[in-house]
Design a protein around this motif. Structure first.
Motif, PDB file in Angstrom:
ATOM      1  N   GLU A 463      43.600  41.741  36.768  1.00 47.91           N
ATOM      2  CA  GLU A 463      42.331  41.154  36.333  1.00 47.91           C
ATOM      3  C   GLU A 463      41.948  39.984  37.237  1.00 47.91           C
ATOM      4  N   SER A 464      42.938  39.179  37.581  1.00 45.46           N
ATOM      5  CA  SER A 464      42.697  38.028  38.461  1.00 45.46           C
ATOM      6  C   SER A 464      42.214  38.482  39.841  1.00 45.46           C
ATOM      7  N   ASP A 465      42.856  39.506  40.384  1.00 48.42           N
ATOM      8  CA  ASP A 465      42.455  40.001  41.700  1.00 48.42           C
ATOM      9  C   ASP A 465      41.029  40.558  41.670  1.00 48.42           C
ATOM     10  N   LEU A 466      40.705  41.285  40.604  1.00 48.61           N
ATOM     11  CA  LEU A 466      39.359  41.851  40.503  1.00 48.61           C
ATOM     12  C   LEU A 466      38.319  40.755  40.351  1.00 48.61           C
ATOM     13  N   LEU A 467      38.592  39.771  39.510  1.00 48.06           N
ATOM     14  CA  LEU A 467      37.653  38.655  39.346  1.00 48.06           C
ATOM     15  C   LEU A 467      37.450  37.907  40.654  1.00 48.06           C
ATOM     16  N   GLY A 468      38.541  37.705  41.374  1.00 47.57           N
ATOM     17  CA  GLY A 468      38.418  37.026  42.666  1.00 47.57           C
ATOM     18  C   GLY A 468      37.525  37.782  43.629  1.00 47.57           C
ATOM     19  N   ALA A 469      37.662  39.105  43.653  1.00 47.88           N
ATOM     20  CA  ALA A 469      36.824  39.921  44.535  1.00 47.88           C
ATOM     21  C   ALA A 469      35.366  39.868  44.104  1.00 47.88           C
TER      22      ALA A 469
END
Length: 550
Positions: A463-469
Motif C-alpha cells: 500500500e505504501s509503495d502504491l501510494l508513493g507512486a
C-alpha cells in the motif's frame, strides 16, 4: 501529503530558520524531494542542505541537522533522519501517507494538473505532411506525440493552439494534380508523379464529382484535378486525424500566405530589420549572422518565392496571432531546418532560445511475425495511418508511439500490440484501470459501499509503495510538459501498473464470502479508486481510453 506539499514544507523550514537567524541565505524558490530507492531511507529524501551549503558557507550536514528539527515538527511527518553528507530522509506517519488516497479521489480529473505554464501562449504545430497522399507512419508518430503534448501542456496551464500547416502551394501540388489527371485518363503517371491505389481512388472520386472534367482541355483539366484532388486529400487527412483522436484547432493553408500578400509583407519587415539583401537578381535573408550554414533565398532571380519565404511569413503570422512560443515538430529528414528556422526568429528580432522550439523525431518501423512490414494496401510503398489503426487500433498506436523518446527510432510489433498479455504495454496499463474498476462493480453487486476512509490503515509495504507512486503523478506531468516529452507519462503509468498489481495480489480488498466488511475494506477501496483516477488521467493525457472492463 503530496510531494509538492512536502517541498513547500521543506522550504517553510528553511524560511523559518532564516527568520530565526540560524541561516544566512536566500530562500530558494523550489527544492526537490524524491522517493528513495531503498525504502529503509524513508518515504522521501531531499538534498536541500547540499543546495544551501555553498551560499550559507556552512557544511551541508550541519545545515541538515538544524533543518531536520524544524521539518520534523510538520504535522504528518513521523521522523527526519540526516544521512551521508547531508541528505534528509523524511518518513510520514501512516495516516498522512494514506490521506493521499482521499486527495486523489476528491480531485478527480484535476489530479495531476499544475500551473507551471499559466499565461504562456503556445502554438504547437505537428504532422503538417504534404497533402499529396495519406499520412504515413512517421506522421502517425507525430499525431500521437503532438496531440499528447498539447494535452500535457494544457494540463500544466498553457494556452495551447494546435495547428496543421497545409502545404498546398508549390511544385508538389502540381505533380499531384497531374498524377490524378493521368490516372483519370488511364495514362501512365508522370515519372516524378505520385503512385498508389489512392491516386486511382481520388481520381475516381473527382470523375464522380465532375463527370464533365475529361471533356475539358488539358490546362483546364489540370486545374480541376489539382484543386479538387487537394480538397479531397485534405478532407481525408482531416478524417484520419479525427479518427485517430488528434485534434487541430487550426488548419492553416500555405496558399493564404501568398493570396493575402503576407509573404511580401514579411520580407519587407525583415528588410526593415536589416537582414534582407539583393544579390544576383534574387532576394536573400542573411541567416548566417545567426548561425545558419548559408544565407537563404527568399525570392529567386526569376521571381519565384521559395518555401523558405513561406516559412518566414508563417512564423511572423504565428507571432502576430499572439503566440509567445512556437513549437515545430519535424521528422528526422528535416533536421537541417532547425538552424534556418531559428535564424528566421533571430532576424525577426525574437529570441531563438525562447520564442521557437524545434523537436525532431526519428523513424518508425512495424514488424509482424518477425518480418518488417513495408507496404500499404492502398499507398504502395508507405504505411499509412489507416493501416496502423487497422492493424493495432487507435489506443495501441497512440500509446506505443508516445511511450518512447522522439529522438529514438522505434519498432512496433503488431503481434505484441494486439495481444492480451503483460508484454503489451497498453494492455498492461489499461488492465489496471479495468481491474480497479471491477472492485466497484463487485462491491456494488454485494451492497458494499466505499464508506469512510481511515488512512492510517493503509500501512503495508504494498500500500505504501502504491501510494508513493500515485503521489508522483503531478510531478511527472510537470516534467513531461517542461521537457516536451510525453513518454514520461507512459513510463510512469507502467510503474503504477506494476505497483497496483502487486498491491492487488497481496492485499485482499473485498472480503471473501460472508466475511465482515471492515474499515480496512473501505480504505483499500479508496486506494483502488485513487489508482483508477490516476491511470484514467494519465491515459487521457495520451489520448488513450481507460476501459472499465477488458
Amino acid at each position: 501529503m503530496t510531494p509538492a506539499e512536502l517541498s513547500q514544507s521543506v522550504l517553510s523550514a528553511v524560511r523559518a530558520a532564516v527568520e530565526a537567524g540560524e541561516l544566512a541565505v536566500a530562500v530558494p524558490e523550489s527544492t526537490t524531494v524524491e522517493r528513495p530507492k531503498n525504502r529503509d531511507h524513508g518515504d522521501y529524501a531531499t538534498n536541500i542542505a547540499l543546495q544551501l551549503a555553498k551560499p550559507a558557507k556552512r557544511p551541508p550536514r550541519e545545515i541538515a541537522e538544524l533543518l531536520a528539527v524544524r521539518i520534523a515538527k510538520t504535522p504528518g511527518i513521523a521522523k527526519v533522519d540526516v544521512a551521508g553528507p547531508g541528505f534528509l530522509n523524511i518518513t510520514f506517519d501512516t495516516a498522512t501517507q494514506g490521506e493521499l488516497a482521499r486527495t486523489i479521489v476528491e480531485a478527480g480529473a484535476a489530479y495531476g494538473t499544475n500551473n507551471a505554464f499559466d499565461g504562456l501562449k503556445i502554438n504547437l504545430e505537428f504532422v503538417s505532411a504534404n497533402p499529396t497522399g495519406p499520412i504515413h507512419i512517421g506522421g502517425v508518430r507525430w499525431a500521437a506525440v503532438g496531440d499528447s503534448l498539447g494535452r500535457i501542456l494544457r494540463a500544466s496551464g498553457a494556452d495551447v493552439t494546435t495547428e496543421y500547416y497545409i502545404n498546398d502551394a508549390g511544385v508538389q501540388i502540381d505533380k499531384f494534380g497531374k498524377s490524378l489527371m493521368a490516372a483519370a485518363n488511364e495514362r501512365p503517371v508522370p515519372e516524378d508523379g505520385y503512385v498508389g491505389a489512392y491516386i486511382n481512388d481520388i481520381a475516381a472520386d473527382i470523375l464522380a464529382e465532375r463527370p464533365d472534367v475529361l471533356s475539358l482541355d488539358e490546362a483546364e483539366q489540370e486545374k480541376v484535378f489539382r484543386a479538387t484532388g487537394l480538397k479531397l486529400m485534405v478532407a481525408e487527412i482531416q478524417r484520419s486525424m479525427e479518427n485517430f483522436g488528434a485534434h487541430f484547432d487550426v488548419w492553416f493553408s500555405e496558399t493564404t500566405l501568398h493570396a493575402s500578400g503576407a509573404v511580401e509583407k514579411a520580407i519587407e519587415r525583415l528588410r526593415e530589420q536589416g537582414h534582407v539583401y539583393d544579390d544576383g537578381g534574387a532576394i536573400w535573408l542573411r541567416t548566417t549572422d545567426y548561425g545558419d550554414d548559408k544565407d537563404r533565398v527568399l525570392i529567386k532571380s526569376d521571381g519565384e518565392k521559395t518555401y523558405f519565404a513561406s516559412d518566414a511569413a508563417y512564423y511572423l503570422n504565428k507571432r502576430d496571432r499572439g503566440n509567445e512560443v512556437c513549437v515545430y515538430m519535424l521528422g528526422a529528414d528535416h533536421h537541417g531546418y532547425v538552424g534556418r528556422l531559428k535564424a528566421i526568429v533571430a532576424c525577426a528580432g525574437d529570441d531563438p532560445e525562447h520564442n521557437i522550439e524545434v523537436i525532431v523525431g526519428q523513424f518508425v518501423k512495424m514488424m509482424r511475425a518477425g518480418e518488417e512490414v513495408r507496404m500499404s494496401k492502398r499507398a504502395g510503398n508507405i504505411i499509412t495511418i489507416d493501416d496502423v489503426v487497422e492493424w493495432i487500433g487507435v489506443d495501441a498506436a497512440r500509446y506505443s508511439l508516445a511511450r518512447s523518446s522522439t529522438d529514438s527510432t522505434i519498432t512496433l510489433d503488431i503481434d505484441i500490440l494486439t495481444s492480451h498479455k503483460n508484454e503489451n504495454p497498453v494492455y498492461y496499463v489499461q488492465y489496471v484501470h479495468a481491474r480497479a474498476s471491477s472492485v466497484d462493480v463487485k462491491a456494488a453487486a454485494r451492497g458494499i459501499v466505499k464508506g469512510e476512509l481511515k488512512p492510517e490503515l493503509l500501512s503495508t509495504e504494498w500500500e505504501s509503495d502504491l501510494l508513493g507512486a500515485l503521489g508522483e503523478f503531478p510531478r511527472v506531468v510537470a516534467k513531461a510538459a517542461e521537457l516536451r516529452e510525453p513518454h514520461h507519462i507512459a513510463r510512469y503509468l507502467e510503474q503504477v501498473a506494476g505497483r497496483y498489481h502487486r498491491f492487488y495480489d497481496h492485499c485482499q480488498i473485498l472480503p471473501k464470502g460472508d466475511a465482515e466488511v471492515t474499515d480496512l475494506t473501505h480504505a483499500r477501496m479508496w486506494l483502488a479508486d485513487a489508482t483508477k483516477t490516476v491511470v484514467a488521467n494519465g491515459l487521457g493525457l495520451l489520448g488513450v481510453s481507460a476501459p472499465e472492463r477488458m
